[in-house]
Motif scaffolding. Structure first.
Motif, PDB file in Angstrom:
ATOM      1  N   GLY A   1      33.717  58.180  44.227  1.00 36.82           N
ATOM      2  CA  GLY A   1      34.652  58.124  45.337  1.00 36.82           C
ATOM      3  C   GLY A   1      35.004  56.712  45.772  1.00 36.82           C
ATOM      4  N   CYS A   2      34.720  55.729  44.945  1.00 36.13           N
ATOM      5  CA  CYS A   2      35.072  54.338  45.238  1.00 36.13           C
ATOM      6  C   CYS A   2      36.448  54.054  44.656  1.00 36.13           C
ATOM      7  CB  CYS A   2      34.082  53.372  44.596  1.00 36.13           C
ATOM      8  SG  CYS A   2      32.416  53.546  45.184  1.00 36.13           S
ATOM      9  N   ARG A   3      37.131  53.099  45.242  1.00 34.59           N
ATOM     10  CA  ARG A   3      38.458  52.703  44.748  1.00 34.59           C
ATOM     11  C   ARG A   3      38.376  51.265  44.268  1.00 34.59           C
ATOM     12  NH1 ARG A   3      42.718  52.792  42.274  1.00 34.59           N
ATOM     13  NH2 ARG A   3      44.682  52.275  43.208  1.00 34.59           N
ATOM     14  N   PHE A   4      38.754  51.042  43.008  1.00 36.16           N
ATOM     15  CA  PHE A   4      38.746  49.707  42.424  1.00 36.16           C
ATOM     16  C   PHE A   4      40.167  49.177  42.348  1.00 36.16           C
ATOM     17  CE2 PHE A   4      35.027  51.836  40.765  1.00 36.16           C
ATOM     18  CZ  PHE A   4      34.034  50.893  40.939  1.00 36.16           C
ATOM     19  N   ASP A   5      40.374  47.970  42.861  1.00 37.11           N
ATOM     20  CA  ASP A   5      41.655  47.292  42.704  1.00 37.11           C
ATOM     21  C   ASP A   5      41.618  46.511  41.397  1.00 37.11           C
ATOM     22  OD1 ASP A   5      42.616  48.159  45.197  1.00 37.11           O
ATOM     23  OD2 ASP A   5      41.600  46.502  46.210  1.00 37.11           O
ATOM     24  N   ASP A   6      42.780  46.081  40.930  1.00 40.10           N
ATOM     25  CA  ASP A   6      42.839  45.303  39.694  1.00 40.10           C
ATOM     26  C   ASP A   6      41.932  44.081  39.759  1.00 40.10           C
ATOM     27  OD1 ASP A   6      44.659  47.109  38.680  1.00 40.10           O
ATOM     28  OD2 ASP A   6      46.409  45.856  39.108  1.00 40.10           O
ATOM     29  N   GLU A   7      41.877  43.431  40.919  1.00 39.28           N
ATOM     30  CA  GLU A   7      41.057  42.231  41.072  1.00 39.28           C
ATOM     31  C   GLU A   7      39.571  42.529  40.884  1.00 39.28           C
ATOM     32  OE1 GLU A   7      43.199  43.198  43.784  1.00 39.28           O
ATOM     33  OE2 GLU A   7      44.814  42.141  42.774  1.00 39.28           O
ATOM     34  N   ASP A   8      39.162  43.758  41.219  1.00 38.82           N
ATOM     35  CA  ASP A   8      37.759  44.138  41.069  1.00 38.82           C
ATOM     36  C   ASP A   8      37.335  44.191  39.606  1.00 38.82           C
ATOM     37  OD1 ASP A   8      37.434  44.501  43.851  1.00 38.82           O
ATOM     38  OD2 ASP A   8      38.198  46.557  43.702  1.00 38.82           O
ATOM     39  N   LEU A   9      38.295  44.360  38.722  1.00 41.84           N
ATOM     40  CA  LEU A   9      37.987  44.519  37.299  1.00 41.84           C
ATOM     41  C   LEU A   9      38.078  43.208  36.531  1.00 41.84           C
ATOM     42  CD1 LEU A   9      39.893  47.854  36.667  1.00 41.84           C
ATOM     43  CD2 LEU A   9      37.618  47.482  37.617  1.00 41.84           C
ATOM     44  N   LEU A  10      38.398  42.136  37.232  1.00 41.72           N
ATOM     45  CA  LEU A  10      38.477  40.819  36.600  1.00 41.72           C
ATOM     46  C   LEU A  10      37.122  40.134  36.662  1.00 41.72           C
ATOM     47  CD1 LEU A  10      41.835  39.603  38.172  1.00 41.72           C
ATOM     48  CD2 LEU A  10      41.490  40.602  35.903  1.00 41.72           C
ATOM     49  N   GLY A  11      36.959  39.141  35.852  1.00 40.04           N
ATOM     50  CA  GLY A  11      35.722  38.375  35.882  1.00 40.04           C
ATOM     51  C   GLY A  11      34.844  38.691  34.693  1.00 40.04           C
ATOM     52  N   ASP A  12      33.617  38.306  34.813  1.00 39.69           N
ATOM     53  CA  ASP A  12      32.671  38.399  33.719  1.00 39.69           C
ATOM     54  C   ASP A  12      31.966  39.758  33.737  1.00 39.69           C
ATOM     55  OD1 ASP A  12      31.363  37.463  31.508  1.00 39.69           O
ATOM     56  OD2 ASP A  12      29.840  36.377  32.632  1.00 39.69           O
ATOM     57  N   LEU A  13      32.619  40.759  33.206  1.00 40.90           N
ATOM     58  CA  LEU A  13      32.064  42.114  33.154  1.00 40.90           C
ATOM     59  C   LEU A  13      31.853  42.490  31.693  1.00 40.90           C
ATOM     60  CD1 LEU A  13      34.404  43.716  35.827  1.00 40.90           C
ATOM     61  CD2 LEU A  13      32.000  43.141  36.106  1.00 40.90           C
ATOM     62  N   ARG A  14      30.761  42.029  31.123  1.00 41.93           N
ATOM     63  CA  ARG A  14      30.512  42.255  29.702  1.00 41.93           C
ATOM     64  C   ARG A  14      29.493  43.337  29.424  1.00 41.93           C
ATOM     65  NH1 ARG A  14      29.345  36.324  27.698  1.00 41.93           N
ATOM     66  NH2 ARG A  14      29.995  35.558  29.692  1.00 41.93           N
ATOM     67  N   THR A  15      28.519  43.496  30.309  1.00 39.03           N
ATOM     68  CA  THR A  15      27.418  44.422  30.033  1.00 39.03           C
ATOM     69  C   THR A  15      27.434  45.622  30.986  1.00 39.03           C
ATOM     70  OG1 THR A  15      25.864  43.378  31.548  1.00 39.03           O
ATOM     71  CG2 THR A  15      25.971  42.473  29.300  1.00 39.03           C
ATOM     72  N   VAL A  16      26.627  46.605  30.651  1.00 36.82           N
ATOM     73  CA  VAL A  16      26.465  47.776  31.511  1.00 36.82           C
ATOM     74  C   VAL A  16      25.943  47.331  32.874  1.00 36.82           C
ATOM     75  CG1 VAL A  16      25.216  49.954  31.792  1.00 36.82           C
ATOM     76  CG2 VAL A  16      26.106  49.305  29.535  1.00 36.82           C
ATOM     77  N   GLY A  17      24.990  46.404  32.888  1.00 34.40           N
ATOM     78  CA  GLY A  17      24.457  45.890  34.154  1.00 34.40           C
ATOM     79  C   GLY A  17      25.523  45.231  35.003  1.00 34.40           C
ATOM     80  N   ASP A  18      26.456  44.513  34.364  1.00 33.47           N
ATOM     81  CA  ASP A  18      27.571  43.895  35.099  1.00 33.47           C
ATOM     82  C   ASP A  18      28.414  44.965  35.782  1.00 33.47           C
ATOM     83  OD1 ASP A  18      26.803  41.361  34.124  1.00 33.47           O
ATOM     84  OD2 ASP A  18      28.241  41.450  32.451  1.00 33.47           O
ATOM     85  N   VAL A  19      28.673  46.050  35.083  1.00 29.97           N
ATOM     86  CA  VAL A  19      29.485  47.136  35.643  1.00 29.97           C
ATOM     87  C   VAL A  19      28.754  47.791  36.812  1.00 29.97           C
ATOM     88  CG1 VAL A  19      30.519  49.399  35.166  1.00 29.97           C
ATOM     89  CG2 VAL A  19      30.737  47.547  33.498  1.00 29.97           C
ATOM     90  N   VAL A  20      27.449  48.006  36.666  1.00 29.86           N
ATOM     91  CA  VAL A  20      26.668  48.602  37.764  1.00 29.86           C
ATOM     92  C   VAL A  20      26.725  47.697  38.991  1.00 29.86           C
ATOM     93  CG1 VAL A  20      24.331  49.236  38.522  1.00 29.86           C
ATOM     94  CG2 VAL A  20      25.146  49.930  36.252  1.00 29.86           C
ATOM     95  N   ARG A  21      26.492  46.395  38.799  1.00 35.76           N
ATOM     96  CA  ARG A  21      26.524  45.466  39.949  1.00 35.76           C
ATOM     97  C   ARG A  21      27.894  45.436  40.618  1.00 35.76           C
ATOM     98  NH1 ARG A  21      22.788  43.226  36.676  1.00 35.76           N
ATOM     99  NH2 ARG A  21      24.231  42.061  35.370  1.00 35.76           N
ATOM    100  N   ARG A  22      28.958  45.368  39.830  1.00 38.80           N
ATOM    101  CA  ARG A  22      30.308  45.345  40.414  1.00 38.80           C
ATOM    102  C   ARG A  22      30.596  46.656  41.152  1.00 38.80           C
ATOM    103  NH1 ARG A  22      34.516  42.007  39.200  1.00 38.80           N
ATOM    104  NH2 ARG A  22      32.720  40.624  39.162  1.00 38.80           N
ATOM    105  N   THR A  23      30.158  47.770  40.590  1.00 41.34           N
ATOM    106  CA  THR A  23      30.379  49.065  41.237  1.00 41.34           C
ATOM    107  C   THR A  23      29.670  49.122  42.579  1.00 41.34           C
ATOM    108  OG1 THR A  23      30.639  50.143  39.089  1.00 41.34           O
ATOM    109  CG2 THR A  23      30.141  51.566  40.966  1.00 41.34           C
ATOM    110  N   VAL A  24      28.435  48.655  42.637  1.00 42.65           N
ATOM    111  CA  VAL A  24      27.698  48.640  43.906  1.00 42.65           C
ATOM    112  C   VAL A  24      28.419  47.753  44.914  1.00 42.65           C
ATOM    113  CG1 VAL A  24      25.542  47.895  45.019  1.00 42.65           C
ATOM    114  CG2 VAL A  24      25.468  49.220  42.899  1.00 42.65           C
ATOM    115  N   GLU A  25      28.860  46.574  44.480  1.00 41.54           N
ATOM    116  CA  GLU A  25      29.577  45.648  45.386  1.00 41.54           C
ATOM    117  C   GLU A  25      30.826  46.300  45.958  1.00 41.54           C
ATOM    118  OE1 GLU A  25      30.505  42.276  42.955  1.00 41.54           O
ATOM    119  OE2 GLU A  25      28.406  41.668  42.765  1.00 41.54           O
TER     120      GLU A  25
END
Length: 109
Positions: free
Chosen positions: A77-101
């Motif tokens: 139920g979270c909403r991600f903007d395009d800016e949320d998907l930019l940056g250094d998102l290479r690993t599964v852990g990166d995705v988990v951290r960004r999702t929590v943020e």
């Protein structure tokens, strides 16, 4: 969908300094389940590790990368903007951290 996003506030757990709280673990489970569903051959979510890379280890392409975020949105139920998907998102852990943020930032105070 039963994850209470407003309670995902344990920065130390997100950064990996302490064991994850059940809620951070719930986000990690949702991310892994979404990834497992995207794999060409079904893969159990618990077999997907934090250090696995999205494009090399898991073999995602750019369309599947976008599908991953759409799936996470629907699961949590979270909403991600395009800016949320930019940056250094290479690993599964990166995705988990960004999702929590993002989910924590969007949670009602």
């Amino acid at each position: 969908r039963g994850v209470a996003l407003a309670a995902v506030t344990d920065d130390a757990a997100v950064g990996g300094l302490q064991p994850p709280t059940p809620l951070v673990g719930g986000v990690a489970d949702a991310v892994r389940a979404a990834l497992g569903d995207l794999m060409p051959q079904a893969r159990p979510p618990e077999s997907i590790g934090d250090s696995e890379t999205l494009f090399v280890d898991l073999g995602l392409n750019s369309l599947e990368y976008l599908e991953l975020w759409t799936s996470i949105e629907s699961r949590l139920g979270c909403r991600f903007d395009d800016e949320d998907l930019l940056g250094d998102l290479r690993t599964v852990g990166d995705v988990v951290r960004r999702t929590v943020e993002v989910c924590r930032a969007g949670a009602p105070a």
